[in-house]
Design an enzyme around this catalytic site. Structure first.
Site, PDB file in Angstrom:
ATOM      1  N   HIS A  49      -7.967  18.919  -0.118  1.00 33.13           N
ATOM      2  CA  HIS A  49      -8.167  17.523  -0.506  1.00 33.13           C
ATOM      3  C   HIS A  49      -9.461  17.373  -1.300  1.00 33.13           C
ATOM      4  CE1 HIS A  49      -7.345  13.226   0.075  1.00 33.13           C
ATOM      5  NE2 HIS A  49      -8.608  13.031   0.446  1.00 33.13           N
ATOM      6  N   GLU A  86      -3.732  19.716   1.698  1.00 29.84           N
ATOM      7  CA  GLU A  86      -4.542  18.509   1.866  1.00 29.84           C
ATOM      8  C   GLU A  86      -5.488  18.578   3.059  1.00 29.84           C
ATOM      9  OE1 GLU A  86      -4.871  15.956  -0.008  1.00 29.84           O
ATOM     10  OE2 GLU A  86      -3.101  15.837  -1.283  1.00 29.84           O
ATOM     11  N   SER A 113      -7.537   9.904  -3.324  1.00 31.00           N
ATOM     12  CA  SER A 113      -7.569   9.556  -1.904  1.00 31.00           C
ATOM     13  C   SER A 113      -7.566   8.045  -1.736  1.00 31.00           C
ATOM     14  CB  SER A 113      -8.780  10.216  -1.238  1.00 31.00           C
ATOM     15  OG  SER A 113      -8.690  10.163   0.161  1.00 31.00           O
TER      16      SER A 113
END
Length: 522
Positions: A429, A329, A210
């Site tokens: 995610h 995600e 990320s």
């Protein structure tokens, strides 16, 4: 009292108590010291033959200024507890302090003759939160393989690391990229000291998830980072363009207004308690709305062009790169139980998708296209599919295609392994973090610890380690993973059984390629 405790007390009495530490308990007996140019460090002897060295200070920094190297004195120093984490909203990770420039090392062979590749991890949390003290980021399992040295790094975040003040006061020329400069200083520390811990300073791989991946994408084009790392892997983290200096200044003004500080006199910022600076992070972003955005700035000093616009920054083209994303995600940060998702119907899904796409496209048209192409999908599936493809995955596609067009080595993956604790979250995610670190049983992991999770984790670990060693992620037991090129777009799909697909999600990729991509924060 044990000999180890006597030794530790003697060390603390020698002045080593100056090492700032979070409230992490002593884990094991102190191991024999490692001596390097930065100092002498006693780590801890842990399971599986691992030596861990936690909380080594690599630098100091004055507020809003570039960091400076830190060198310990001649006395030995215990490195058995994590240092404090960067100030941020929430108290998830324990002690917070802007004096947070600490790194951690795990190694099976603290011997200069080992010359193992180094894997240095940069945490996520955008540019405003997160820490490598999270249990999912523990380097012990990855290092226990015996073929890599693992390093994790904390650095300044949010206003402390990225508040751009240079146009308001020339005394702060480095403020907009201070967090990036912390990471560069940590890499310089690794270059100068990691050999003593068994690492090869000529084979340093940076990897990050990320925000960590975005920081890496940015460093690929920062002249000050040139030569400090030799492979790079970004996990659900992209930085196509940086924040422009005008928008960054507008954000600084909004933040200062929230603090009650006059932009013409920044002196109160230097003495204001850190808690007040953190409390003001809820200032409204004048560009995006929501909380004020912080991130790297095109300041023309440390960052002189965008990372992947108009093309891949030439500086990074010689560095082999892995670019990965997970299939679902936005299921990681748009909760199925949130007001944005709960109660989705065909009547309201377009309105709810619109602000989450972060691009200027007709949401009703997007929904109609998805319904025609995926007639069995529910409104919730369309919501997550569109927001992932249009908002989160899009940056990785741009970066991979830019490198392919330049002939630069790139390998692309997609994680399809889904949450075993909450099936609604899919391959969300952050699910790839425990798979790569081998922390599938740690607090916060959703993978479970069954044979399926072990297989997926082993495949990802083996690929990352092979990449750290040679710059190529292929290894025995994995289908051939070709370089990413056009138009093939070969992608390794990690699931219970890893397999390769060419141009997965092609239809969704082409759908959103019709409109310009806007990097969040730009």
């Amino acid at each position: 009292m044990s000999g180890a405790e006597l030794t530790r007390r003697a060390l603390l009495g020698s002045g080593a108590a100056a090492l700032a530490a979070a409230a992490t308990p002593l884990r094991a007996a102190l191991a024999p010291p490692v001596a390097c140019s930065a100092g002498r460090f006693f780590g801890t002897a842990e399971a599986n033959g691992i030596r861990a060295y936690r909380g080594i200070r690599y630098g100091r920094a004055e507020r809003f200024r570039a960091p400076a190297p830190f060198v310990y004195g001649p006395a030995p120093h215990p490195a058995d507890t994590f240092g404090p984490v960067a100030p941020q909203a929430g108290g998830t990770y324990g002690l917070q302090s802007e004096d947070c420039l600490f790194l951690n090392i795990w190694t099976a062979r603290p011997d200069r003759a080992a010359k193992l590749p180094v894997m240095l991890y940069i945490h996520g949390g955008a540019y405003s939160g997160g820490s490598v003290t999270d249990p999912l980021n523990d380097g012990a399992a990855l290092a226990a393989r015996g073929d890599v040295v693992v390093v994790t790094v904390n650095h300044r975040l949010n206003a402390f690391g990225y508040l751009y003040l240079a146009r308001l006061n020339p005394r702060f020329p480095d403020s907009g990229n201070a967090g990036q400069l912390d990471l560069i200083l940590a890499l310089q520390w690794v270059r100068d000291n990691i050999a003593a811990f068994g690492g090869d300073p000529g084979r340093v791989m940076v990897f990050g998830q990320s925000g960590g991946g975005a920081k890496i994408a940015t460093m690929l084009g920062m002249p000050a980072a040139k030569g400090l790392f030799h492979r790079a892997a970004t996990m659900s983290g992209q930085q196509v363009t940086a924040s422009g200096p005008l928008n960054a200044t507008a954000r600084a003004r909004a933040y200062l207004a929230r603090l009650g500080v006059d932009a013409g006199d920044l002196s109160p910022l230097l003495t204001m308690p850190q808690d007040r600076l953190v409390a003001a992070l809820d200032a409204i972003d004048p560009i995006l709305g929501g909380g004020v955005y912080f991130g790297p700035v095109l300041d023309m000093k440390w960052l002189t062009r965008h990372p992947f616009w108009p093309d891949a920054n030439p500086q990074g083209l010689g560095i082999p790169m892995i670019l990965g994303n997970v299939r679902d995600e936005t299921r990681g940060f748009l909760s199925p139980d949130s007001d944005k998702v709960r109660g989705l119907t065909w009547d309201n899904v377009a309105a709810r998708i619109a602000p989450e796409l972060r691009i200027d496209i007709l949401p009703e048209w997007v929904v109609a296209q998805y319904r025609a192409h995926f007639p069995d999908w529910s409104p919730t599936e369309v919501f997550y599919g569109a927001t992932t493809a249009g908002r989160s995955w899009r940056g990785q596609v741009i970066e991979a295609e830019s490198r392919a067009q330049a002939g630069a080595p790139a390998f692309v993956y997609q994680v399809d392994f889904t949450s075993r604790l909450d099936p609604r979250r899919g391959a969300f995610h952050t699910i790839d973090i425990p798979l790569v670190f081998g922390t599938i049983g740690a607090k916060g992991s959703h993978t479970g610890t069954g044979a399926d999770a072990q297989a997926a984790s082993q495949a990802m670990q083996n690929s990352f380690v092979a990449f750290a060693q040679t710059g190529d992620p292929n290894h025995t037991g994995l289908p051939q993973w070709p370089r990413y090129d056009l138009p093939r777009r070969a992608t390794m799909v990690f699931d219970t059984v890893a397999h390769r697909e060419d141009d997965p999600r092609r239809w969704q990729r082409e759908l959103f390629a019709r409109v310009p991509y806007i990097q969040p924060g730009t």
